[in-house]
Scaffold this motif. Structure first.
Motif, short mmCIF file in Angstrom:
data_model
loop_
_atom_site.label_atom_id
_atom_site.label_comp_id
_atom_site.label_asym_id
_atom_site.label_seq_id
_atom_site.Cartn_x
_atom_site.Cartn_y
_atom_site.Cartn_z
N ASN A 297 0.93 -1.10 0.08
CA ASN A 297 0.63 -0.50 0.26
C ASN A 297 1.17 0.80 -0.12
O ASN A 297 1.99 1.33 0.27
CB ASN A 297 -1.00 0.04 1.50
N ILE A 298 0.37 2.29 -0.61
CA ILE A 298 1.35 3.57 -0.90
C ILE A 298 0.69 4.87 0.14
O ILE A 298 -1.06 5.19 -0.08
CB ILE A 298 0.92 4.20 -2.32
N ALA A 299 1.35 5.09 1.24
CA ALA A 299 1.03 6.03 1.50
C ALA A 299 1.92 7.18 1.60
O ALA A 299 3.10 7.26 1.90
CB ALA A 299 0.90 5.73 3.11
N GLU B 189 -7.09 5.70 3.70
CA GLU B 189 -5.81 6.80 3.62
C GLU B 189 -4.26 5.18 3.05
O GLU B 189 -3.65 6.00 4.03
CB GLU B 189 -5.78 6.61 5.25
N ALA B 190 -4.41 4.82 2.38
CA ALA B 190 -3.65 5.09 1.30
C ALA B 190 -4.12 4.23 0.31
O ALA B 190 -5.16 3.67 -0.08
CB ALA B 190 -2.84 3.81 2.27
N GLY B 191 -2.78 3.63 -0.92
CA GLY B 191 -2.81 3.75 -2.20
C GLY B 191 -3.14 1.59 -1.65
O GLY B 191 -2.44 1.31 -1.69
N ALA B 192 -4.20 1.27 -2.57
CA ALA B 192 -4.72 -0.16 -0.88
C ALA B 192 -4.43 -0.88 -3.29
O ALA B 192 -5.42 -1.28 -3.00
CB ALA B 192 -6.66 0.13 -0.78
N ALA B 193 -3.01 -1.46 -2.38
CA ALA B 193 -2.64 -2.22 -4.14
C ALA B 193 -3.30 -3.59 -3.31
O ALA B 193 -3.56 -4.02 -4.44
CB ALA B 193 -1.33 -2.50 -3.94
N THR B 194 -3.32 -3.85 -2.58
CA THR B 194 -3.43 -5.34 -1.65
C THR B 194 -5.63 -5.45 -1.86
O THR B 194 -5.24 -6.12 -0.70
CB THR B 194 -2.88 -5.78 -0.43
N ALA B 195 -5.90 -4.34 -1.36
CA ALA B 195 -7.20 -4.83 -1.48
C ALA B 195 -8.12 -5.16 -2.40
O ALA B 195 -7.99 -5.47 -2.90
CB ALA B 195 -7.95 -2.90 -0.90
N ALA B 196 -9.57 -5.43 -1.60
CA ALA B 196 -10.95 -5.85 -2.56
C ALA B 196 -10.53 -7.57 -3.06
O ALA B 196 -10.77 -7.68 -4.09
CB ALA B 196 -11.09 -4.79 -3.67
N GLN B 197 -10.06 -8.16 -2.52
CA GLN B 197 -9.56 -9.36 -2.94
C GLN B 197 -10.96 -9.98 -2.85
O GLN B 197 -11.65 -10.22 -1.75
CB GLN B 197 -8.64 -10.51 -2.38
N GLY B 198 -11.68 -10.65 -4.21
CA GLY B 198 -13.38 -11.38 -3.79
C GLY B 198 -13.88 -10.32 -4.43
O GLY B 198 -15.15 -10.96 -4.09
N LEU B 199 -13.92 -9.05 -4.83
CA LEU B 199 -15.01 -7.62 -4.13
C LEU B 199 -15.55 -8.16 -5.60
O LEU B 199 -16.92 -8.24 -5.58
CB LEU B 199 -14.33 -6.02 -4.93
N GLU B 200 -15.02 -8.85 -6.93
CA GLU B 200 -15.77 -8.56 -7.89
C GLU B 200 -17.43 -9.74 -8.25
O GLU B 200 -18.07 -9.77 -8.42
CB GLU B 200 -15.05 -9.30 -9.30
N LEU B 201 -16.75 -10.86 -6.56
CA LEU B 201 -18.07 -12.03 -6.38
C LEU B 201 -18.82 -11.37 -5.51
O LEU B 201 -20.20 -11.64 -6.01
CB LEU B 201 -17.09 -13.27 -6.13
#
Length: 355
Positions: A165-167, A255-267
Motif C-alpha cells: 500500500n502507498i501512503a 488512507e492509502a493506495g490500496a494495492a492489496t485490497a478488494a480481494q474477491g470483491l468482484e464476486l
C-alpha cells in the motif's frame, strides 16, 4: 426478455410497441422484489437487534453503510453491464489500479492530486473500453475478456506499487472520508447521488431504454435500429468508471493506495446485484432494488461478524443467499417469458380471426 422460441416475425414488426408493455410488467415485479428485500432487511434487522446489542447502535449502522458504499458504487457500473447480458470480472482490479495511481502519481512522480485522480478515472474508462471492444469487436465472451483484464489490471497495480500500500495520501482523501453533509457521511451521500443519476439514465433516457432492449433481446433491438455494440461498449466503460471512483473511495477509507485490497470483491458485487433483482440474463433490474441487495449483503456480513461466526461460514451464508437469488431470477424469467408468449399467441390468434 429473450423470447428464443418465438418467431421473429411475431416480434420484429411492432417490437417498439411490445417493449413498453414488457417494461410495465417488469416494473411491477421490480416493485415486488424491492418490497420483499425491504421486508427481509427489516425482519433481519429486528432479529439482530435482539441477538446483539451492538447491531442497532448508530456507530455500527454507519459502519455498515460506509462499508457498503464501495460495493454499491462498483455495483452501479456492474448493473449496466449485466443489464446488457454481460459480466465484468475486472472491477476489483480496476479499483486497486485506480487507488494506487491516485496516490502513487503524487508520491512517486510528483503530480498534483488533481492529475492523479484524473488519471485514475481515465484508467478505469480505458479498461472499460478495452473490455467493451473485446466483447463486441473481437467476439470474446465477456467472462473471458474481463477475466483477462482482471489479471492484467491487478498485475499492473502490484508492479506499480511494489505489492504494498502507498501512503500517505493527499489531504483530499482525508477530507473526503471525514466530510459530512447534514450529518451524513459524504461518501454515503455521493453513493446515493451516483445511484440516482444512474437510475435516471436507465429510466428517462433513450440510452437507458437501449440498455434494456439490448439485454432483453439483442436481435430485436438491432432490428429496431439500436446500435447494440455501442451500447455494450458504453456499459463496460461506465462499469470501469464506477470501479475507478470506488478506488478513490477505498483510498479515502484506508488512507492509502490500496494495492492489496478488494480481494474477491468482484464476486461480492455480482452477488449484491443478483440479490437486488438484476437478472443475469439481461434486460431486467433497477438501481433501487440493487442498493437494497447491497444493503442486505452488508447486513449479512455484519451479522456474521457480530455473532462471532467462524469466518468460513461467512462465505457459506453469502453463497446460500446468492443461490436463492439466482433461483428466484430463473423463476421470474420463466414467468415473464410464459406471459409474453401467451400475449404473442393471443395477438396472432386475434389477427387471424379478423382476417
Amino acid at each position: 426478455m429473450a423470447l428464443e422460441n418465438t418467431p421473429m416475425s411475431d416480434i420484429a414488426p411492432d417490437a417498439g410497441n411490445k417493449l413498453p408493455a414488457l417494461r410495465g410488467r417488469i416494473s411491477f415485479i421490480d416493485l415486488m422484489q424491492s418490497v420483499g428485500l425491504l421486508a427481509v432487511i427489516l425482519l433481519g434487522g429486528g432479529i439482530m437487534s435482539i441477538l446483539s446489542p451492538v447491531f442497532a447502535t448508530m456507530r455500527n449502522i454507519e459502519n455498515v453503510l460506509q462499508s457498503a458504499t464501495i460495493i454499491a458504487v462498483v455495483a452501479i457500473g456492474q448493473t449496466f453491464v449485466i443489464l446488457v447480458a454481460g459480466i465484468d470480472l475486472s472491477v476489483a482490479s480496476v479499483l486497486v489500479l485506480s487507488s494506487v495511481l491516485s496516490v502513487g502519481l503524487v508520491q512517486f512522480q510528483g503530480f498534483s492530486p488533481e492529475i492523479g485522480i484524473l488519471v485514475a478515472l481515465m484508467a478505469g474508462l480505458a479498461i472499460g473500453l478495452v473490455n467493451g471492444l473485446a466483447v463486441t469487436k473481437l467476439r470474446i465472451p465477456a467472462l473471458i475478456a474481463t477475466l483477462a483484464t482482471m489479471t492484467i489490471g491487478r498485475g499492473l497495480a502490484y508492479i506499480y506499487s511494489g505489492g504494498t500500500n502507498i501512503a500517505p495520501v493527499p489531504a483530499f482523501f482525508v477530507d473526503l472520508q471525514a466530510a459530512r453533509i447534514l450529518g451524513i457521511p459524504a461518501v454515503i451521500v455521493l453513493t446515493l447521488a451516483l445511484a440516482l443519476v444512474a437510475q435516471i439514465v436507465l429510466s428517462r433516457t433513450s440510452f437507458g431504454r437501449s440498455v434494456y432492449a439490448t439485454g432483453g433481446n439483442p436481435l430485436a433491438a438491432r432490428l429496431a435500429g439500436i446500435n447494440t455494440e455501442r451500447v455494450i461498449i458504453i456499459a463496460f466503460m461506465i462499469s470501469g468508471l464506477m470501479s475507478a471512483i470506488a478506488g478513490l473511495l477505498i483510498t479515502a477509507r484506508f488512507e492509502a493506495g490500496a494495492a492489496t485490497a478488494a480481494q474477491g470483491l468482484e464476486l461480492a458485487v455480482i452477488a449484491a446485484v443478483v440479490i437486488g433483482g438484476v437478472s443475469l440474463f439481461g434486460g431486467e433490474g433497477n438501481m433501487g432494488s440493487m442498493l437494497l441487495g447491497v444493503l442486505l449483503l452488508g447486513l449479512v456480513q455484519n451479522a456474521v461478524n457480530l455473532l462471532n461466526v467462524p469466518p468460513n461460514w461467512d462465505s457459506v451464508v453469502s453463497g446460500l443467499v446468492i443461490a436463492a437469488a439466482a433461483a428466484l431470477d430463473v423463476y421470474r424469467r420463466s414467468y415473464l417469458e410464459a406471459g409474453m408468449r401467451k400475449k404473442v399467441i393471443a395477438t396472432k390468434a386475434a389477427k387471424s380471426q379478423r382476417a
